[in-house]
Design an enzyme around this catalytic site. Structure first.
Site, PDB file in Angstrom:
ATOM      1  N   SER A 299       9.912   5.675  11.280  1.00 26.45           N
ATOM      2  CA  SER A 299      10.239   6.632  10.490  1.00 26.45           C
ATOM      3  C   SER A 299      10.492   7.892  11.228  1.00 26.45           C
ATOM      4  O   SER A 299      10.682   8.021  12.280  1.00 26.45           O
ATOM      5  CB  SER A 299       8.779   7.047   9.552  1.00 26.45           C
ATOM      6  OG  SER A 299       9.139   7.528   8.522  1.00 26.45           O
ATOM      7  N   CYS A 300      10.325   9.056  10.505  1.00 32.61           N
ATOM      8  CA  CYS A 300      10.747  10.268  10.863  1.00 32.61           C
ATOM      9  C   CYS A 300       9.876  11.007  11.473  1.00 32.61           C
ATOM     10  O   CYS A 300      10.077  11.987  12.406  1.00 32.61           O
ATOM     11  CB  CYS A 300      11.760  11.044  10.279  1.00 32.61           C
ATOM     12  SG  CYS A 300      11.041  11.439   8.402  1.00 32.61           S
ATOM     13  N   ILE A 301       8.600  10.809  11.252  1.00 38.86           N
ATOM     14  CA  ILE A 301       7.590  11.477  12.042  1.00 38.86           C
ATOM     15  C   ILE A 301       6.591  10.325  12.576  1.00 38.86           C
ATOM     16  O   ILE A 301       6.519   9.153  12.134  1.00 38.86           O
ATOM     17  CB  ILE A 301       6.757  12.434  11.263  1.00 38.86           C
ATOM     18  CG1 ILE A 301       6.163  11.807   9.870  1.00 38.86           C
ATOM     19  CG2 ILE A 301       7.581  13.699  10.986  1.00 38.86           C
ATOM     20  CD1 ILE A 301       5.129  12.680   9.420  1.00 38.86           C
TER      21      ILE A 301
END
Lengths: 102, 411
Positions: A100-102
């Site tokens: 995911s993005c984090i």
């Protein structure tokens, strides 16, 4: 960090994923599979080839994609790579795990 | 007269209309934008609606207000794109010719893709919060809910705003604490990935949030079906998670228009050059925002940065110049962590979110990958920025379209 796999020095991250796909060879994949207690068969390599194809096209990997791949069904995918098939198959394939993005 | 047609008047489409109207000569170019819906939603607000932080009125406005007068606005369903004829077909059988087409049709939830999800319990004890209807129905449910097992669940990636489910879990913790029933609510976060956080630096910096808020994680969960009769979600490895209230993020898919037009991939997203935003299949068709297959986050900030680069590339295309290969996947997102605090992350295709200061290196005032009250104020102020600057195509000062490495602790 550096790691020696099948007599080849490769760069991996903390979790053991290759950070440079160009260092991947079939032997390296085999060694990673052994560490994951997976014995590679032709069927396993077919899945890895499919994953490489997706990776080259920068297409996201998902269970749905596996379902539609024509290579394997989902139950078999779980049998071949038990316990988190996507994260194990990507590790063996020498590419980053789905993120995911984090 | 030449025609530029934009499909979709959401965040990305509206921004493009505003950018292009000031850049194209109106005596040579006619700009048309098409969208079947009248309402423009402030989608980041859907996160706050269930918790009564925003009212329904704060998240919607009449879309027409944001379309420049010099742009022709058609409110009708789009039937098909016919690239061979440079033609868009509308539901009324009306045909529109284009010289340049911009696809900005976004992404939608597709709960029908998972067995048992959109069944008789949909919006009864199974909810989404990615639609206005879902977020509002969940708000009404929360108002009367007395507690139990709350499961927040991601069906599969990619999804719009990948951090929203996590923010939802944090806000739920705060909400039920404030209601005085937190001890009656068991919160579990279920993800197909190998953690709620998946990137090394973020995991290290932020995993404490889950422990601090007592949010349980179930990872590597690939849902097969929802057993809505027995209130369980079941995955392909036969793992079962029980819920009393399921808040799910269903499969996200591009608009079915792209399937009808033969322009989408498996999930109806448009294969697009990740640096230029030109579609792979057609040189005079461009795509922006959530509808593309770019390996970037599906988020308004991404669409905003894309819009600046796409505008430049449309002008270059018109002048028959080489397109700028400049888009780097830049995203910039506030992440609510509850209790009036938030994080900020700034990253791109290759650089994971790291700690640092933003937008002024070493100064801030916003801090990256760290909880602060000022970040939360930034997130709240963003609603005003969205309606007054972002969708009107006004450049946001000090924030460039490509990611800056300055002020970031890269190693």
């Amino acid at each position: 960090m550096e790691k020696k796999l099948a007599k080849i020095t490769v760069n991996v991250n903390e979790e053991g994923y290759l950070t440079d796909f160009s260092q991947w060879t079939k032997e390296v994949g085999n060694e990673i599979a052994k560490e994951q207690e997976i014995e590679m068969t032709n069927k396993h390599w077919e899945v890895i080839a499919y994953i490489h194809e997706k990776f080259k096209n920068e297409e996201p990997l998902s269970i749905r994609g596996i379902k539609k791949s024509g290579v394997i069904n989902i139950k078999e995918f779980y049998q071949l790579f038990p316990g988190g098939p996507l994260k194990k198959a990507t590790m063996i394939a020498g590419i980053p795990k789905p993120k995911s993005c984090i | 007269m030449k025609n530029l047609v934009i499909l979709g008047a959401g965040t990305a489409g509206t921004m493009m209309a505003n950018h292009l109207v000031s850049k194209l000569k109106i005596d040579t170019w006619k700009i048309t934008i098409i969208d079947q819906y009248k309402t423009h939603y402030y989608q980041p607000g859907f996160l706050f609606l269930p918790f009564d932080i925003y009212t329904t009125k704060q998240v919607k406005k009449n879309g027409k207000k944001f379309i420049p007068k010099a742009v022709t606005y058609i409110q009708e369903k789009i039937e098909q794109i016919v690239p061979d004829k440079n033609e868009v077909l509308l539901e009324s059988n009306k045909k529109l010719q284009y010289d340049i087409l911009i696809i900005a049709t976004g992404t939608k939830i597709a709960p029908e893709e998972t067995e048992g999800m959109k069944g008789p319990m949909w919006h009864k004890n199974i909810f989404d919060f990615y639609t206005y209807e879902g977020a509002k129905a969940l708000r009404n449910k929360f108002r009367e809910w007395e507690g139990g097992k709350l499961v927040i669940h991601i069906t599969e990636m990619p999804i719009k705003c990948p951090v929203a489910p996590l923010e939802f879990a944090f806000l739920a913790d705060s909400y039920f604490k404030n209601k005085g029933i937190r001890d009656q609510v068991d919160i579990t976060f279920v993800t197909p990935l190998d953690g709620a956080f998946t990137k090394p630096k973020a995991t290290k910096a932020l995993h404490y949030l889950l422990e601090e808020k007592n949010i349980k994680e179930v990872t590597d969960f690939n849902i097969e079906r929802v057993d809505y009769k027995n209130h369980k979600i079941i995955d392909y490895a036969d793992t079962k998670v029980e819920y009393d209230l399921l808040v799910t993020i269903p499969t996200n898919m591009g608009d079915s228009l792209l399937e009808r037009s033969g322009l989408g991939d498996d999930l109806n997203f448009v294969p697009t050059n990740k640096a230029t935003l030109q579609t792979i299949a057609n040189k005079n068709i461009f795509a922006i925002g959530d509808c593309t297959n770019l390996p970037a986050s599906k988020a308004g900030s991404v669409a905003h940065f894309e819009a600046e680069i796409l505008t430049e590339n449309i002008l270059r295309y018109i002048r028959s110049e080489k397109l700028k290969e400049e888009f780097d996947g830049h995203a910039n997102c506030f992440i609510e962590t509850g209790n009036g605090k938030a994080l900020l992350i700034d990253f791109n295709y290759t650089q994971e979110p790291v700690e640092g200061s933003f937008p002024f290196p070493g100064v801030g005032p916003l801090s990256l990958l760290k909880e602060s009250r000022i970040n939360h104020m930034g997130k709240m102020a963003f609603k005003w920025i969205y309606w007054n600057m972002l969708i009107k195509g006004v450049h946001i000062p000090f924030v460039s379209a490509t990611m800056s490495e300055k002020g970031k602790k890269l190693n």
